[in-house]
Design a protein around this motif. Sequence first.
Motif, mmCIF file in Angstrom:
data_model
loop_
_atom_site.group_PDB
_atom_site.id
_atom_site.type_symbol
_atom_site.label_atom_id
_atom_site.label_comp_id
_atom_site.label_asym_id
_atom_site.label_seq_id
_atom_site.Cartn_x
_atom_site.Cartn_y
_atom_site.Cartn_z
ATOM 1 N N PRO A 155 16.083 4.306 24.451
ATOM 2 C CA PRO A 155 15.606 5.226 25.486
ATOM 3 C C PRO A 155 14.835 6.401 24.882
ATOM 4 N N ALA A 156 13.878 6.924 25.644
ATOM 5 C CA ALA A 156 12.998 7.987 25.140
ATOM 6 C C ALA A 156 13.750 9.240 24.724
ATOM 7 N N SER A 157 14.912 9.483 25.335
ATOM 8 C CA SER A 157 15.677 10.690 25.011
ATOM 9 C C SER A 157 16.529 10.536 23.755
ATOM 10 N N THR A 158 16.527 9.354 23.144
ATOM 11 C CA THR A 158 17.311 9.121 21.930
ATOM 12 C C THR A 158 16.747 9.959 20.789
ATOM 13 N N PRO A 159 17.587 10.716 20.071
ATOM 14 C CA PRO A 159 17.073 11.505 18.951
ATOM 15 C C PRO A 159 16.257 10.650 17.983
ATOM 16 N N GLY A 160 15.092 11.163 17.630
ATOM 17 C CA GLY A 160 14.192 10.454 16.739
ATOM 18 C C GLY A 160 13.115 9.659 17.441
ATOM 19 N N GLU A 161 13.252 9.432 18.754
ATOM 20 C CA GLU A 161 12.235 8.718 19.522
ATOM 21 C C GLU A 161 11.159 9.688 20.019
ATOM 22 N N GLY A 163 0.814 -1.206 0.000
ATOM 23 C CA GLY A 163 0.000 0.000 0.000
ATOM 24 C C GLY A 163 0.848 1.257 0.000
ATOM 25 N N ASP A 164 0.206 2.379 0.303
ATOM 26 C CA ASP A 164 0.883 3.673 0.265
ATOM 27 C C ASP A 164 1.414 4.107 1.619
ATOM 28 N N TYR A 165 1.283 3.263 2.625
ATOM 29 C CA TYR A 165 1.754 3.601 3.958
ATOM 30 C C TYR A 165 3.284 3.621 3.958
ATOM 31 N N ARG A 166 3.864 4.574 4.693
ATOM 32 C CA ARG A 166 5.314 4.665 4.817
ATOM 33 C C ARG A 166 5.701 4.660 6.288
ATOM 34 N N ILE A 167 6.963 4.345 6.535
ATOM 35 C CA ILE A 167 7.492 4.280 7.893
ATOM 36 C C ILE A 167 8.621 5.296 8.029
ATOM 37 N N PHE A 168 8.543 6.144 9.053
ATOM 38 C CA PHE A 168 9.673 6.976 9.433
ATOM 39 C C PHE A 168 10.661 6.092 10.204
ATOM 40 N N THR A 169 11.957 6.190 9.866
ATOM 41 C CA THR A 169 12.970 5.387 10.545
ATOM 42 C C THR A 169 14.100 6.275 11.052
ATOM 43 N N MET A 170 14.796 5.754 12.076
ATOM 44 C CA MET A 170 15.937 6.472 12.649
ATOM 45 C C MET A 170 16.881 5.443 13.240
ATOM 46 N N GLY A 171 18.126 5.424 12.771
ATOM 47 C CA GLY A 171 19.116 4.516 13.326
ATOM 48 C C GLY A 171 18.732 3.058 13.230
ATOM 49 N N GLY A 172 18.031 2.692 12.166
ATOM 50 C CA GLY A 172 17.625 1.307 11.984
ATOM 51 C C GLY A 172 16.333 0.926 12.682
ATOM 52 N N HIS A 173 15.734 1.839 13.448
ATOM 53 C CA HIS A 173 14.489 1.559 14.157
ATOM 54 C C HIS A 173 13.314 2.222 13.440
ATOM 55 N N ASP A 174 12.178 1.527 13.411
ATOM 56 C CA ASP A 174 10.942 2.140 12.935
ATOM 57 C C ASP A 174 10.472 3.136 13.985
ATOM 58 N N GLY A 175 10.220 4.390 13.554
ATOM 59 C CA GLY A 175 9.877 5.426 14.513
ATOM 60 C C GLY A 175 8.420 5.839 14.530
ATOM 61 N N ALA A 176 7.798 5.901 13.353
ATOM 62 C CA ALA A 176 6.425 6.387 13.266
ATOM 63 C C ALA A 176 5.905 6.070 11.869
#
Length: 249
Positions: free
Chosen positions: A129-135, A37-50
């Motif tokens: 951790p929650a303070s990690t940039p991108g989280e 589908g057309d859904y996309r994933i925001f990623t940061m440092g190898g992790h799915d973010g949003a």
Amino acid sequence: MANHFIWHELNTTDRDAAARFYRAVVGWDTKPYEGGGDYRIFTMGGHDGAGLMALPEAARPGGPYWASYLHVADVDAEAAAIKAEGGAIHVGPQDIPTVGRFAVVGDPQGAVYMILAPAPRDDVPARPPASTPGEVGWHELHATDWRAAFDFYARYGWEKSHTFDMGAMGTYQIFGIDGTDAGGMMTSPLKPQWLPYVSVADIDAAKAAIEANGGRIMHGPAEVPGGTFIIQGSDPQGATFAVAGPRKR
């Protein structure tokens, strides 16, 4: 165990432009959703973010927005309880293949959020951790009456932590989930909404990126207890967003 927010999703009118904006501001990359589908994933440092998706036609009058998904054990039972307590059911409950069962709901004051009972998985990755940039590190409820709002959300096992005085803006109530401070609630001039905060490495760099890439700053950078700085703003398509991080200079 209390209920946690487990996913966040941008519903927008221009996914390509939004992807460019959030890459510049918080460093997210994007990738296609494996389910198609057309859904996309925001990623940061190898992790799915949003998540990133086109704003549904039925939601277009309200404009682009960030949605927060709250983990629940039984979506149908929770949706019925929300309605019985004066809330609203906007979509569902219904299934998302391989993902789980969800509903789009509203609390009695009109703040919209999602409830999700995820499908069982053996490969759920640990979150940084929650303070990690991108989280997403903080969840803030803007309400017409934060005290009544807290009484409603206490159903999820959340507990009152400490408060701080915002002067003319009133009281900010921190709430905890499983003993850890997870967000805050306030009586706000904004329309009732949940506002997720994305962690950034440098609040001033984020401010410059917001201004250089067509966003609008509504508040901040402002220091909050603990030495972190926050910015609340709107992206170029009009979705309200927030970032939090240290000041490097």
